[in-house]
Design a protein around this motif. Structure first.
Motif, short mmCIF file in Angstrom:
data_model
loop_
_atom_site.label_atom_id
_atom_site.label_comp_id
_atom_site.label_asym_id
_atom_site.label_seq_id
_atom_site.Cartn_x
_atom_site.Cartn_y
_atom_site.Cartn_z
N SER A 58 61.56 91.17 112.13
CA SER A 58 62.13 91.62 113.40
C SER A 58 62.40 90.43 114.32
O SER A 58 63.36 90.44 115.07
CB SER A 58 61.19 92.61 114.08
OG SER A 58 60.02 91.97 114.52
N ARG A 67 64.05 96.56 107.93
CA ARG A 67 62.70 96.58 108.47
C ARG A 67 61.85 97.62 107.77
O ARG A 67 62.34 98.61 107.26
CB ARG A 67 62.73 96.86 109.98
CG ARG A 67 63.41 95.75 110.73
CD ARG A 67 63.41 96.03 112.20
NE ARG A 67 64.22 95.02 112.88
CZ ARG A 67 64.82 95.22 114.01
NH1 ARG A 67 64.71 96.35 114.65
NH2 ARG A 67 65.53 94.27 114.56
N CYS A 74 59.11 97.09 115.52
CA CYS A 74 59.73 95.83 115.15
C CYS A 74 61.24 95.93 115.08
O CYS A 74 61.81 96.84 114.61
CB CYS A 74 59.19 95.35 113.80
SG CYS A 74 57.45 94.91 113.88
#
Length: 74
Positions: A58, A67, A74
């Protein structure tokens, strides 16, 4: 004259000891700062329920689909 020489020698010993203390304390300070950084990192991972890799991804600006599902912040 001998009194001054003795005092100078005494001060030199004290200066040397202080230099050793500074070196030792600087190394100790560095280790404690590194430990605090590691502990902070672990606390953030725990708080957001993610892995370190999730945080790094992130921070690097990866797209949301890359992610982890575990790391919702994040």
């Amino acid at each position: 004259m001998a009194v001054y020489s003795e005092k100078i020698a005494d001060n030199d010993r004290k200066i040397e000891q202080l230099s050793k203390n500074i070196k030792r304390d600087t190394e100790k300070r560095k280790k404690l700062m590194e430990e605090n950084a590691r502990l902070s990192y672990q606390a953030i991972c725990e708080q957001y329920n993610c892995t370190g890799q999730d945080l790094l991804a992130s921070a690097g600006g990866d797209a949301p689909d890359k992610r982890s599902e575990r790391c919702r912040y994040c």
